[in-house]
Design an enzyme around this catalytic site. Structure first.
Site, PDB file in Angstrom:
ATOM      1  N   ARG B 258      39.903 -11.814  -0.058  1.00 23.95           N
ATOM      2  CA  ARG B 258      39.949 -12.062   1.396  1.00 23.95           C
ATOM      3  C   ARG B 258      39.282 -13.398   1.642  1.00 23.95           C
ATOM      4  NH1 ARG B 258      34.538 -10.969   2.813  1.00 23.95           N
ATOM      5  NH2 ARG B 258      33.818  -9.054   1.823  1.00 23.95           N
ATOM      6  N   HIS B 262      33.891 -10.214   5.802  1.00 22.75           N
ATOM      7  CA  HIS B 262      34.200  -8.780   5.724  1.00 22.75           C
ATOM      8  C   HIS B 262      34.740  -8.279   7.059  1.00 22.75           C
ATOM      9  CE1 HIS B 262      33.794  -4.486   5.159  1.00 22.75           C
ATOM     10  NE2 HIS B 262      32.911  -4.425   6.128  1.00 22.75           N
ATOM     11  N   TYR B 272      27.170 -14.917  -0.241  1.00 22.08           N
ATOM     12  CA  TYR B 272      27.472 -14.236  -1.501  1.00 22.08           C
ATOM     13  C   TYR B 272      28.654 -14.813  -2.265  1.00 22.08           C
ATOM     14  CZ  TYR B 272      30.580 -11.673   1.740  1.00 22.08           C
ATOM     15  OH  TYR B 272      31.506 -11.333   2.699  1.00 22.08           O
TER      16      TYR B 272
END
Lengths: 325, 359
Positions: B258, B262, B272
């Site tokens: 993606r 999120h 991250y």
């Protein structure tokens, strides 16, 4: 009419519903060939076949999920959770999923699921097999929680539960499965969910109970009779939603009440009953409404179980307190 | 003592048909799609990319609520759905709004779902459930739907989606296991986009592939290039045929990514993921490779793409208007949705809210 134990009445109800509606499916751990660890489904797989009555792998969460998926395909699942102490494994399927189905889909889908499960204590099972977790269920919006105390009630209530278009948690007290027999009509009959039953009429005090504690309460009422105290015993039969009307009518008549539950004291069904009484009938009361419950500990090991569970003596003592207040 | 782990793991290879340069690398498995079907698949992916961009913008403007971005996952989502039929039942996760839309859910309803309005959860006959929030719960429910289809003698399948994080849940394993035992017509997707919010794929499992988790349940597992629409389509079609023919359920791991956060609720992927990693994945973009492939076949033009983009934008504008015009939901309605027949205690609460709402 036939003399039946509660377990026989339950099997009879399942048989009637399996026969009546081909969408009814019965499944769970050991319910097939073995007929269930308590034999509630004895002979049903043989009679209705492996597509209607079947064993599942050993996983309670998936038993709940399976029921939800089948409900979405128009079935009327009647899964068994082998012991209600295993509720926590299936908690999301109940509280996170099926209880919300009607709401979450804007009233376009429903979950006509009846989860049957043995519960309660006093039969010296291993840890996590006995417990009274009905309070957790009663606090879950979207499920009905039904607890029969007699073979007659068990059959009529279970048939109603299976026909109900919302999820019903149907809790069968293990101690009552074979403790006595009762005349039970053959063929189908229903008992409305959400309706309490006056198991004994009286005028001095109302004892409100459910499950095995109904019998302890009736025993207490007999003891009290000897002391010229007339106790009315109400069997809730459905602990969620509560039949407030029957409770309040009785309390208005007797002006005193004791609420009995086998479960621990804190935040339970009895607390809810007490709250309803004080909100709706406080001016009719001659004494505080007292509770008889187990202490707020985890469910005890088998060797101390009988001392831990409330009994008729505890009920008599509390009734005397409200009588002599 | 025989050790079989390495042997089993090494047998799972990523299935690919169209590489990132838009070249066919697996002639044997090229799916039998007509030119019009190929163009339709491209149109849907482009449309969905626009929908994602616009949804992010609308969320930032406060005109949408909960939204989980989809860019990067178009091949996994749209090409898998492209292999399904209307009568197949979808149990989506919350990133799987595009499959619901292409299964028939009107766009304005997807927006209402995002805003937390129950109209968005009413499927109106579309064979699907609203998105699941509890990760993995859809897997066990899919088994029930598939078993129901089998009992009814339907020639359809239950299809469910989760992500790499979902494979760590107990319900994931219980679902695969039940599906195997009852041999139900179900397809389980794992869209492995390598991050469950921030937790990387290797923190979810020591297993080399997520597809191999099918082996323990005794069902088929496939790993597929989730950026390759032809491969995802071909595998899904194959899994569907197997399911319909009574050959059992399948687990399909799509290797994807993606590009966005999120969800739009404050996630910051730079905490991250590195920019290098993002860039590396964007080179594998499903739209880029499919565009090259179709252009080489003379099936796609920039004008056509522009027309799809404009159409999507217009549809989105209309859908937002329709969502805006939907009556507000009331607490009293929600109380009415708790049970088929309200018990007296809830009836009292209903009347209380109706009084409040009429003031």
């Amino acid at each position: 009419m036939a003399q039946m134990t509660m377990i026989q009445a339950i099997t009879d109800a399942l048989r009637i519903e399996l026969e009546r509606d081909e969408n009814v499916l019965v499944f769970g751990e050991d319910v097939g060939k073995n007929g269930g660890v308590f034999r509630a489904t004895d002979g049903l797989q043989k009679q209705f076949g492996e597509h209607r009555v079947f064993d599942t792998p050993l996983a309670e969460s998936a038993i709940g999920g399976l029921a939800i998926g089948l409900a979405l395909q128009g079935f009327r699942p009647v899964p068994e959770i082998q012991f209600f102490g295993f509720l926590f494994e299936v908690m999301d399927s109940i509280a996170g999923q099926m209880s919300r189905m009607r709401y979450r889909t804007g009233n376009t889908e429903q979950a006509p699921i009846t989860i049957r499960s043995p519960f309660g204590g006093g039969v010296q099972t291993p840890e996590m097999h006995a417990d009274s977790l009905e309070g957790l269920m009663a606090q879950t919006p979207g499920v009905k929680v039904v607890i029969p105390s007699t073979p007659y009630d068990a059959k009529g209530l279970l048939i109603s539960a299976i026909r109900d278009n919302d999820p019903v948690i149907f809790l069968e007290h293990m101690k009552l499965y074979r403790s006595f027999r009762q005349e039970v009509p053959e063929g189908e009959y229903t008992i409305e969910l959400g309706k309490a039953d006056v198991k004994r009429e009286g005028k001095d005090v109302t004892i409100i109970a459910y499950g095995a504690m109904v019998h302890s309460s009736l025993k207490a009422a007999e003891e009290l009779e000897k002391q010229n105290i007339s106790a009315e015993v109400i069997d809730l039969r459905t602990v969620s939603p509560l039949d407030v009307e029957t409770i309040i009518n009785s309390v208005k008549k007797t002006n005193r009440a004791v609420v009995v539950q086998e479960a621990q004291r804190q935040a339970g069904v009895a607390a809810n009953v007490v709250a309803e009484i004080q909100e709706r009938a406080i001016l009719h009361l001659e004494a505080p409404v007292l509770r008889v419950t187990a202490p707020d500990t985890v469910y005890p090991f088998a060797a101390v179980e009988n001392e831990w569970l409330p009994d008729a003596k505890d009920i008599v003592a509390k009734v005397l307190e409200v009588i002599h207040f | 003592m025989k050790h079989v782990l390495n042997e089993i793991e090494s047998k799972f290879e990523m299935f690919q048909i169209l590489n990132e340069k838009g070249e066919i690398v697996n002639e044997e498995h090229v799916p039998d799609l007509s030119d019009e079907q190929l163009r339709e698949l491209m149109r849907r992916m482009v449309y969905t990319r626009v929908l994602d961009q616009r949804s992010i913008a609308l969320n930032r403007q406060g005109r949408l609520g909960f939204y989980a971005p989809t860019a990067g996952q178009e091949a996994s989502q749209i090409a898998s759905h492209f292999a399904l039929e209307k009568e197949d039942f979808i149990l989506p996760g919350y990133r799987d709004i595009p499959q619901l839309i292409w299964h028939g859910l009107p766009l304005y309803k997807a927006f209402l779902y995002s805003r937390g309005h129950y109209h968005g959860n009413q499927m109106d006959g579309v064979q699907a459930l609203h998105p699941q929030i509890i990760i993995g719960a859809q897997y066990i429910q899919a088994v029930g739907v598939a078993m129901g289809m089998k009992l009814r003698g339907k020639k359809s399948v239950a299809v469910t989606y989760t992500g790499d994080g979902g494979t760590s849940q107990g319900d994931f394993y219980e679902g695969l296991n039940f599906a195997g035992v009852y041999n139900v017509p179900a397809i389980f997707f794992v869209q492995n986009n390598f991050f469950a919010i921030s937790v990387p794929r290797e923190m979810q499992s020591k297993a080399k592939t997520l597809a191999q988790k099918a082996v323990a349940a005794g069902i088929e597992g496939f790993q597929v290039d989730g950026m390759d629409p032809l491969a995802v389509y071909a595998i899904t079609k194959h899994a569907r045929e197997r399911a319909i023919n009574g050959e059992g359920p399948s687990l399909i791991e799509t290797i994807t990514y993606r590009y966005g956060p999120h969800t739009m609720a404050g996630d910051d992927p730079t905490r991250y993921r590195t920019e290098d990693l993002d860039n590396e994945w964007e080179k594998r973009d499903p739209l880029i490779r499919f565009r090259i492939y179709l252009k080489n076949k003379g099936l796609w033009t920039d004008e056509e793409e522009e027309a799809v983009i404009e159409q999507a934008k217009e549809d989105i504008r209309e859908a937002i208007k329709q969502a805006d015009n939907t009556p507000k939901q009331k607490v009293s309605e929600l109380i009415e949705f708790m049970f088929e027949e309200l018990p007296p205690t809830l009836q009292e609460q209903l009347e209380e809210y109706k009084r409040k709402e009429s003031n």
